[in-house]
Scaffold this active site. Structure first.
Site, PDB file in Angstrom:
ATOM      1  N   LYS A  90     -95.334 -30.139  47.866  1.00 60.15           N
ATOM      2  CA  LYS A  90     -96.071 -31.038  48.757  1.00 60.15           C
ATOM      3  C   LYS A  90     -95.740 -32.477  48.399  1.00 60.15           C
ATOM      4  O   LYS A  90     -95.751 -32.846  47.215  1.00 60.15           O
ATOM      5  CB  LYS A  90     -97.579 -30.812  48.614  1.00 60.15           C
ATOM      6  CG  LYS A  90     -98.391 -31.276  49.824  1.00 60.15           C
ATOM      7  CD  LYS A  90     -98.244 -30.323  50.995  1.00 60.15           C
ATOM      8  CE  LYS A  90     -99.325 -30.558  52.049  1.00 60.15           C
ATOM      9  NZ  LYS A  90     -99.211 -29.595  53.159  1.00 60.15           N
TER      10      LYS A  90
ATOM     11  N   GLN B 116     -75.278 -58.157  34.887  1.00 60.01           N
ATOM     12  CA  GLN B 116     -74.882 -57.117  33.930  1.00 60.01           C
ATOM     13  C   GLN B 116     -75.238 -57.524  32.499  1.00 60.01           C
ATOM     14  O   GLN B 116     -75.770 -56.723  31.720  1.00 60.01           O
ATOM     15  CB  GLN B 116     -73.380 -56.840  34.042  1.00 60.01           C
ATOM     16  CG  GLN B 116     -72.941 -56.178  35.336  1.00 60.01           C
ATOM     17  CD  GLN B 116     -72.558 -57.164  36.422  1.00 60.01           C
ATOM     18  OE1 GLN B 116     -73.135 -58.253  36.512  1.00 60.01           O
ATOM     19  NE2 GLN B 116     -71.601 -56.795  37.255  1.00 60.01           N
TER      20      GLN B 116
ATOM     21  N   HIS C 120     -80.132 -62.599  47.079  1.00 64.83           N
ATOM     22  CA  HIS C 120     -79.229 -63.746  47.139  1.00 64.83           C
ATOM     23  C   HIS C 120     -79.922 -64.967  47.742  1.00 64.83           C
ATOM     24  O   HIS C 120     -80.749 -64.847  48.658  1.00 64.83           O
ATOM     25  CB  HIS C 120     -77.998 -63.404  47.977  1.00 64.83           C
ATOM     26  CG  HIS C 120     -77.109 -62.383  47.345  1.00 64.83           C
ATOM     27  ND1 HIS C 120     -76.457 -62.604  46.166  1.00 64.83           N
ATOM     28  CD2 HIS C 120     -76.768 -61.128  47.733  1.00 64.83           C
ATOM     29  CE1 HIS C 120     -75.738 -61.549  45.846  1.00 64.83           C
ATOM     30  NE2 HIS C 120     -75.917 -60.630  46.784  1.00 64.83           N
TER      31      HIS C 120
END
Length: 280
Positions: free
Chosen positions: A10, A217, A245
């Site tokens: 569910k 990164q 951005h």
């Protein structure tokens, strides 16, 4: 033809728990997906439902466990819920739970927290994923989905590959923002899941805010390192960060310069930066 794998359950089971501790109330609004695997192949292959637990029943168990456990945090609630399915239905071999929480933050007036009034906190939904196998291990991770944060400087993007297809200019000073999806795996039980989850987020935000970012990164890896160093009860942390951005607007048509002051916000298309940092 063989039935390779099957599971069912569910989804979008929505439940609000209200816990009363005298005059002070706590609220926990959850959206639960409960999936089970086990001895259910006959329903698929022979139209035999004799071992099948109704998905409506799976939903009802969520509500019953919610009523019996109003004060548990989400992680502990999931552990109790998974145990209930396995204890009640011997034909279930494993349970997978995915839970998203809608955050309600307590209001304060004159510096005093109000006992029973809250405001919706829309920055990110806390998540819990739990997998429990009968006679085997239980694994659990906590995290957050859509957690947005931004810094207006101390971020750059330079010294990357440049070729005939490259149009983005290098910069040592840019806005950096993301709407992060993150999760961390538990290897031990903390004194408090909610407090430890806050510590993870506080740690990654401090690294993001207080250090220069050579790239998303670069920030993600150092955020992960710091979270693992700060919280010994987690074994790894995964982060997925789509860039939000902010493109500098060209105002030259109006005789104006733009010294990184005015931007066009956009998140389509966006850079998608992901990493997992674990213990050696």
């Amino acid at each position: 033809m063989p039935l390779i794998r099957n599971r069912y359950g569910k989804g979008r089971v929505r439940v609000m728990r209200l816990h009363r501790d005298g005059d002070r109330h706590e609220v926990s609004q959850l959206n639960v997906k409960a999936m089970v695997e086990g001895d259910f192949a006959p329903a698929y292959t022979h139209g035999d439902n004799s071992t099948s637990v109704s998905t409506d029943t799976i939903k009802n168990v969520v509500n019953v466990i919610a009523r019996e456990n109003t004060g548990l945090c989400t992680e502990e609630f999931c552990q109790v819920l998974a145990t209930k399915y396995l204890d009640t239905y011997p034909q279930i071999a494993s349970v997978a739970l995915t839970v998203h929480e809608t955050k309600w933050s307590r209001l304060s007036f004159d510096g005093k927290p109000h006992p029973h009034s809250f405001v919706l906190d829309s920055n990110g939904k806390p998540t819990v994923e739990l997998s429990s196998v009968r006679g085997g291990v239980t694994t659990m991770s906590s995290g957050i989905d859509g957690f947005a944060f931004l810094k207006s400087t101390q971020s750059g993007w330079e010294n990357y590959v440049k070729d005939a297809y490259t149009t983005i200019p290098p910069t040592a000073d840019r806005l950096c923002a993301t709407s992060m999806v993150a999760s961390w795996k538990w290897s031990g039980k903390p004194l408090s899941y909610p407090a430890t989850n806050r510590k993870v987020l506080d740690t990654v935000l401090e690294v993001f805010s207080m250090t220069y970012s050579k790239s998303v990164q670069d920030s993600l890896y150092r955020m992960g390192e710091a979270a693992l160093a700060t919280v010994p009860e987690i074994s790894e942390i995964s982060m997925a960060c789509p860039n939000m951005h902010f493109i500098p607007m060209n105002l030259s048509a109006f005789g104006l310069d733009n010294n990184n002051d005015v931007f066009l916000p956009t998140d389509e298309p966006h850079g998608q930066i992901e990493c997992t940092v674990g213990r050696g």
